[in-house]
Design a protein around this motif. Sequence first.
Motif, short mmCIF file in Angstrom:
data_model
loop_
_atom_site.label_atom_id
_atom_site.label_comp_id
_atom_site.label_asym_id
_atom_site.label_seq_id
_atom_site.Cartn_x
_atom_site.Cartn_y
_atom_site.Cartn_z
N ILE A 1 0.84 -1.20 0.00
CA ILE A 1 0.00 0.00 0.00
C ILE A 1 0.88 1.25 0.00
CG2 ILE A 1 -1.63 1.36 1.37
CD1 ILE A 1 -2.90 -1.25 2.27
N GLY A 2 1.92 1.24 0.82
CA GLY A 2 2.83 2.37 0.86
C GLY A 2 3.54 2.60 -0.46
N LEU A 3 3.92 1.49 -1.12
CA LEU A 3 4.58 1.59 -2.42
C LEU A 3 3.62 2.15 -3.47
CD1 LEU A 3 7.46 0.95 -3.23
CD2 LEU A 3 6.72 -1.32 -3.97
N LEU A 4 2.37 1.75 -3.40
CA LEU A 4 1.36 2.27 -4.33
C LEU A 4 1.23 3.79 -4.15
CD1 LEU A 4 -2.13 0.71 -5.03
CD2 LEU A 4 -1.90 3.15 -4.62
N ILE A 5 1.15 4.23 -2.91
CA ILE A 5 1.04 5.67 -2.63
C ILE A 5 2.27 6.40 -3.14
CG2 ILE A 5 0.95 7.40 -0.78
CD1 ILE A 5 -0.69 5.32 0.84
N TYR A 6 3.45 5.82 -2.93
CA TYR A 6 4.70 6.45 -3.39
C TYR A 6 4.73 6.56 -4.91
CZ TYR A 6 9.67 7.04 -4.38
OH TYR A 6 10.87 7.49 -4.87
N PHE A 7 4.38 5.48 -5.60
CA PHE A 7 4.38 5.50 -7.07
C PHE A 7 3.40 6.55 -7.60
CE2 PHE A 7 5.85 0.80 -7.63
CZ PHE A 7 7.15 1.19 -7.38
N ARG A 8 2.23 6.66 -6.97
CA ARG A 8 1.25 7.66 -7.42
C ARG A 8 1.79 9.07 -7.21
NH1 ARG A 8 -4.89 7.22 -5.98
NH2 ARG A 8 -4.85 8.67 -7.73
N LYS A 9 2.43 9.28 -6.08
CA LYS A 9 2.99 10.60 -5.78
C LYS A 9 4.06 10.98 -6.79
CE LYS A 9 5.07 13.29 -2.04
NZ LYS A 9 5.55 13.26 -0.63
N LYS A 10 4.84 10.00 -7.23
CA LYS A 10 5.93 10.24 -8.19
C LYS A 10 5.45 10.11 -9.64
CE LYS A 10 9.24 10.85 -5.19
NZ LYS A 10 10.00 12.12 -5.10
N GLN A 11 4.16 9.95 -9.84
CA GLN A 11 3.56 9.79 -11.17
C GLN A 11 4.17 8.60 -11.92
OE1 GLN A 11 4.00 13.71 -12.95
NE2 GLN A 11 2.05 14.38 -12.07
N LEU A 12 4.33 7.52 -11.16
CA LEU A 12 4.89 6.28 -11.72
C LEU A 12 3.90 5.13 -11.53
CD1 LEU A 12 8.55 6.55 -10.37
CD2 LEU A 12 7.81 6.80 -12.76
N PHE A 13 2.63 5.44 -11.70
CA PHE A 13 1.60 4.45 -11.38
C PHE A 13 0.51 4.44 -12.43
CE2 PHE A 13 -2.40 3.19 -9.34
CZ PHE A 13 -2.04 1.94 -8.88
N SER A 14 -0.04 3.25 -12.68
CA SER A 14 -1.14 3.08 -13.62
C SER A 14 -2.07 1.98 -13.09
CB SER A 14 -0.61 2.72 -15.01
OG SER A 14 -1.65 2.59 -15.93
N TRP A 15 -3.36 2.27 -13.02
CA TRP A 15 -4.30 1.34 -12.40
C TRP A 15 -4.49 0.04 -13.19
CZ3 TRP A 15 -5.67 1.26 -7.58
CH2 TRP A 15 -5.73 2.44 -6.84
N LYS A 16 -4.61 0.14 -14.51
CA LYS A 16 -4.90 -1.06 -15.29
C LYS A 16 -3.78 -2.10 -15.18
CE LYS A 16 -6.47 -2.81 -19.76
NZ LYS A 16 -6.87 -2.47 -21.15
N PRO A 17 -2.50 -1.72 -15.35
CA PRO A 17 -1.43 -2.71 -15.16
C PRO A 17 -1.42 -3.31 -13.76
CG PRO A 17 -0.60 -0.84 -16.37
CD PRO A 17 -1.98 -0.46 -15.89
N LEU A 18 -1.78 -2.51 -12.75
CA LEU A 18 -1.87 -3.04 -11.39
C LEU A 18 -2.90 -4.17 -11.34
CD1 LEU A 18 -1.07 -2.44 -8.23
CD2 LEU A 18 -3.41 -1.55 -8.18
N GLY A 19 -4.09 -3.89 -11.90
CA GLY A 19 -5.16 -4.89 -11.89
C GLY A 19 -4.81 -6.12 -12.69
N VAL A 20 -4.17 -5.93 -13.86
CA VAL A 20 -3.77 -7.08 -14.68
C VAL A 20 -2.70 -7.89 -13.96
CG1 VAL A 20 -2.71 -7.79 -16.85
CG2 VAL A 20 -4.43 -5.97 -16.84
N GLY A 21 -1.79 -7.20 -13.26
CA GLY A 21 -0.77 -7.90 -12.49
C GLY A 21 -1.38 -8.81 -11.43
N ILE A 22 -2.42 -8.30 -10.77
CA ILE A 22 -3.13 -9.09 -9.77
C ILE A 22 -3.82 -10.29 -10.43
CG2 ILE A 22 -5.09 -9.09 -8.16
CD1 ILE A 22 -4.41 -6.13 -7.58
N LEU A 23 -4.51 -10.02 -11.52
CA LEU A 23 -5.23 -11.08 -12.24
C LEU A 23 -4.29 -12.18 -12.73
CD1 LEU A 23 -7.81 -12.20 -13.58
CD2 LEU A 23 -7.27 -10.75 -15.57
N ILE A 24 -3.16 -11.77 -13.30
CA ILE A 24 -2.20 -12.74 -13.85
C ILE A 24 -1.63 -13.61 -12.74
CG2 ILE A 24 0.10 -12.96 -14.88
CD1 ILE A 24 -2.10 -12.43 -16.92
N PHE A 25 -1.31 -13.01 -11.59
CA PHE A 25 -0.80 -13.82 -10.48
C PHE A 25 -1.81 -14.86 -10.04
CE2 PHE A 25 -0.46 -14.75 -5.95
CZ PHE A 25 0.82 -15.26 -5.90
N ILE A 26 -3.06 -14.45 -9.87
CA ILE A 26 -4.10 -15.38 -9.42
C ILE A 26 -4.32 -16.49 -10.44
CG2 ILE A 26 -6.56 -15.61 -8.88
CD1 ILE A 26 -6.41 -12.77 -7.69
#
Length: 259
Positions: free
Chosen positions: A22-47
């Motif tokens: 969660i902290g890393l997500l907040i950090y990436f968003r603050k640094k504009q290094l974050f994208s929601w869709k790849p996050l969701g696909v990463g979760i889906l692919i792992f499962i």
Amino acid sequence: MISTFTMSGMVIQLLISLLFPIGLLIYFRKKQLFSWKPLGVGILIFILFSQILEKALHFIMIDSSGTSLKWSDSVFLFVLYATLAAGIFEEFGRYVGFKWMLKKHREYKDGLSFGLGHGGIEAILIGMFGAINALVLATLINSGAFDQMIANALPADQAALLKEKLINTRFWEYVLAGLERVFAIAIHIAMSLLVLLGIRENRFIFVIYAVLLHALLDVIPALYQIGVVANIWLAELVIAIFGITALIFTMRIRKRFQV
């Protein structure tokens, strides 16, 4: 009895496994290094690839002890299978995710976000829920309810083994398990960037590199799982070295995505 001190280690494992991603997500968003869709696909692919497809193959290949193949007692073959299975399913899963599900998300931030989704959900499923499970069982043991509620639901030898493991696991082992999730997330992010770079540059060999690196990482932990390696510090040291190397790779590879 399981001491309060030991149970506090379970809580630390839980908090690290939940709060670090969660902290890393907040950090990436603050640094504009974050994208929601790849996050969701990463979760889906792992499962899909790790928790469903890989485990389905394990059910076919590995015996109920979890320490040998159904058709062979060879330690070498078990480790070879386990490490390559992990590498192939997870790295080809990343390839599928980026190649067909994220055709418009191939920037550096997308690799970071995919890796965070992949490693973050692993931290929650394995680290956080593992700690919660340990806390519940420890509470049952201390209250005397374990033998009535759990032992009756499992074969006697399995129940006894589970109880013994919980009683003998120490505070620092739970803390180590939490820290392991930190290094694992760093590795997932680096592997995601490596696979994504292979797609961007049309170099499939990078996916093969990711598979082999993943398999290499898992050799010592696999040997620890089956008891060939008895020193947990060695297994955790290997993961830490890979994690630190992955972090360095992640920082240095950024320039390749700016070309």
